[in-house]
Scaffold this motif. Structure first.
Motif, PDB file in Angstrom:
ATOM      1  N   LEU A 167      -0.699   5.006   5.858  1.00  0.00           N
ATOM      2  CA  LEU A 167      -0.831   5.919   4.719  1.00  0.00           C
ATOM      3  C   LEU A 167      -1.080   7.343   5.204  1.00  0.00           C
ATOM      4  O   LEU A 167      -0.507   8.295   4.679  1.00  0.00           O
ATOM      5  N   GLU A 168      -1.935   7.494   6.214  1.00  0.00           N
ATOM      6  CA  GLU A 168      -2.221   8.831   6.753  1.00  0.00           C
ATOM      7  C   GLU A 168      -0.954   9.456   7.333  1.00  0.00           C
ATOM      8  O   GLU A 168      -0.737  10.657   7.242  1.00  0.00           O
ATOM      9  N   GLY A 198     -10.660   5.868   3.251  1.00  0.00           N
ATOM     10  CA  GLY A 198     -10.672   4.412   3.121  1.00  0.00           C
ATOM     11  C   GLY A 198     -12.082   3.898   2.936  1.00  0.00           C
ATOM     12  O   GLY A 198     -13.046   4.441   3.483  1.00  0.00           O
ATOM     13  N   SER A 227      -7.450  -0.892   3.166  1.00  0.00           N
ATOM     14  CA  SER A 227      -8.102   0.007   4.121  1.00  0.00           C
ATOM     15  C   SER A 227      -8.055  -0.572   5.527  1.00  0.00           C
ATOM     16  O   SER A 227      -7.853   0.138   6.502  1.00  0.00           O
ATOM     17  N   SER A 262       0.836  -1.210   0.000  1.00  0.00           N
ATOM     18  CA  SER A 262       0.000   0.000   0.000  1.00  0.00           C
ATOM     19  C   SER A 262       0.868   1.256   0.000  1.00  0.00           C
ATOM     20  O   SER A 262       0.538   2.253  -0.657  1.00  0.00           O
ATOM     21  N   LEU A 287       1.406  10.443   4.089  1.00  0.00           N
ATOM     22  CA  LEU A 287       0.975  11.426   3.091  1.00  0.00           C
ATOM     23  C   LEU A 287       0.501  12.721   3.754  1.00  0.00           C
ATOM     24  O   LEU A 287       0.040  12.719   4.886  1.00  0.00           O
ATOM     25  N   VAL A 312      -8.492   4.916  -0.926  1.00  0.00           N
ATOM     26  CA  VAL A 312      -8.041   3.529  -0.825  1.00  0.00           C
ATOM     27  C   VAL A 312      -9.253   2.655  -1.132  1.00  0.00           C
ATOM     28  O   VAL A 312     -10.104   2.412  -0.279  1.00  0.00           O
ATOM     29  N   VAL A 333      -6.744  11.108   3.183  1.00  0.00           N
ATOM     30  CA  VAL A 333      -6.802   9.710   2.766  1.00  0.00           C
ATOM     31  C   VAL A 333      -8.169   9.174   3.169  1.00  0.00           C
ATOM     32  O   VAL A 333      -8.552   9.284   4.334  1.00  0.00           O
ATOM     33  N   SER A 359       0.776   4.187  -2.839  1.00  0.00           N
ATOM     34  CA  SER A 359       0.444   5.579  -2.527  1.00  0.00           C
ATOM     35  C   SER A 359       1.603   6.506  -2.910  1.00  0.00           C
ATOM     36  O   SER A 359       1.378   7.628  -3.352  1.00  0.00           O
ATOM     37  N   LEU A 382      -4.390   1.907   6.484  1.00  0.00           N
ATOM     38  CA  LEU A 382      -4.866   3.297   6.488  1.00  0.00           C
ATOM     39  C   LEU A 382      -4.025   4.187   7.408  1.00  0.00           C
ATOM     40  O   LEU A 382      -3.650   5.300   7.029  1.00  0.00           O
ATOM     41  N   LEU A 434      -5.925  14.104  -3.126  1.00  0.00           N
ATOM     42  CA  LEU A 434      -6.723  13.275  -2.229  1.00  0.00           C
ATOM     43  C   LEU A 434      -6.509  11.827  -2.647  1.00  0.00           C
ATOM     44  O   LEU A 434      -6.455  11.525  -3.839  1.00  0.00           O
ATOM     45  N   LEU A 435      -6.359  10.951  -1.649  1.00  0.00           N
ATOM     46  CA  LEU A 435      -6.139   9.538  -1.963  1.00  0.00           C
ATOM     47  C   LEU A 435      -7.339   8.708  -1.509  1.00  0.00           C
ATOM     48  O   LEU A 435      -7.772   8.800  -0.355  1.00  0.00           O
TER      49      LEU A 435
END
Lengths: 265, 265
Positions: free
Chosen positions: A86-87, A96, A79, A56, A90, A73, A94, A60, A83, A70-71
């Protein structure tokens, strides 16, 4: 809270996330989209959390390099497990698919909820945890359905074998007399017909692909005044004609700009 | 031609190749084995040739670093697409499951042959090509069976749904009145019971997992005099309890030394 979003990035382990992209394109026809399907390593749903976080983050980073604001998932497994990571990595919002689907169930007023998904999504307990945080009294039963993704990819949407498999997977939910069925995998909206027949009209079916598109619409807010035709670009980590065939069936239209990408370098 | 082989390396896209390892351990109980299952990226059978070559080279480099004297490509998809690249890169003998299975069919005297496998294996035409090189007059029909691997992994070996799926996939072969059915995927030996019932006792079933073990036995020749207990070590690119559970069902015994490996670095 609404913000200026020029380009949305969407990723999934494969092409199932195109159901999410399709809903996004319907709700936000003037926003540019970049879709990444990690077909080279699909499915994520049978793999370990550690591997899913690793994949993931690679996905990303690739999308971030394409200037997204904006991402999304779209992959339920990602997710459920990635998640937070990723948050943390980035600097853009994000969204999910799991949180969105869970919220949609709460908003629907369902009281006895069935959740279906891949083995890893169900084992993560993520849908149940989020719904119980909001509504601790909700009755929820879960069921992993590992054969649904390959059945969809075989194209057997309306088929006696798919119906038999679905009846076996859903028998516990029918006995438990659920009133709401949450489709916790992006491939499953393509089985809505069969699932609706089996569960009967008194059971509402919540499609997490549509739910996440609504959450994104709220964040994006009023569409930009510049109503030029939006650009949608597709990247696949394995460019096989088979994926494009199934992808175009899911989208209902041509995948015009499709590029190959190597995420594993 | 026989040579001193201390350690055999076996790789597959996942755990299906354990059917090959099992046959090897039965025929060569005193030879050390290193098994690599690329579970993090399975299945290979739905991916493009380019990606399969890339993954196969990564797998074989890892095994070469473990001092193997012979490489067994237990994955049909990798055998179909990557054997040439592997032979070019490695300085040890490379044995592919496809050549071995094709040879076994010829040796069996079959005249009307059915080949089943994953979509990529069947699309490659590799089994047909090799058999026709030896016996140009052989009648061969092929059929991709994309649901067999997930059905095996669901554990539905003896099951009405698996039987219905198999009947659908095999209907063309029954009509064509084949006399020999070649199982062109390492997962399929677990479906031998159902496939035998459907095809009837007059159709011989050739299991490529057993065939490749016989080819390796010929190369290795007389077992070493040192009859100490051989060491078998397993590496998986995704270490999920699910893989070990299914792996031990396939092997019929415990997977004692299992290690995690990251092939994608």
């Amino acid at each position: 809270m609404s913000r200026t979003v020029q380009r949305i990035g969407v990723f999934d382990s494969g092409i199932g996330g195109l159901t999410v992209l399709k809903s996004l394109m319907e709700l936000l026809p003037h926003t540019n989209m970049v879709y990444l399907g990690d077909c080279a390593r699909l499915p994520y749903g049978t793999k370990s959390p550690k591997t899913i976080v690793h994949y993931s983050l690679q996905c990303s980073r690739f999308l971030a390099s394409k200037d997204i604001d904006l991402l999304v998932v779209a992959c339920n497994t990602a997710s459920a497990h990635a998640l937070g990571a990723l948050e943390q990595e980035l600097e853009i919002p994000v969204v999910g698919v799991i949180e969105a689907g869970a919220r949609a169930v709460i908003d629907s007023g369902g009281r006895r909820v069935g959740v279906i998904g891949t083995p890893t999504t169900i084992r993560s307990g993520a849908y149940v945890r989020i719904m119980h945080e909001i509504e601790p009294d909700l009755e929820i039963i879960s069921q992993a359905c590992p054969l649904f993704v390959p059945l969809v990819e075989e194209g057997w949407f309306q088929d006696e074998i798919t119906e038999l498999v679905a009846r076996r997977y859903l028998s516990g939910m029918i006995e438990a007399r659920i009133d709401t069925l949450l489709l916790g995998c992006t491939h499953y909206p393509l089985l809505k017909g069969i699932l609706g027949n089996i569960m009967g009209s008194e059971v509402q079916i919540i499609d997490s692909a549509f739910s996440i598109a609504r959450v994104v619409e709220e964040i994006v807010g009023t569409p930009a005044k510049d109503l030029t035709h939006a650009e949608v670009v597709y990247y696949l980590s394995d460019l096989s004609p088979r994926f494009i065939d199934i992808g175009e069936v899911i989208l209902g239209h041509e995948m015009k700009y499709v590029y190959d990408v190597d995420l594993c370098v």
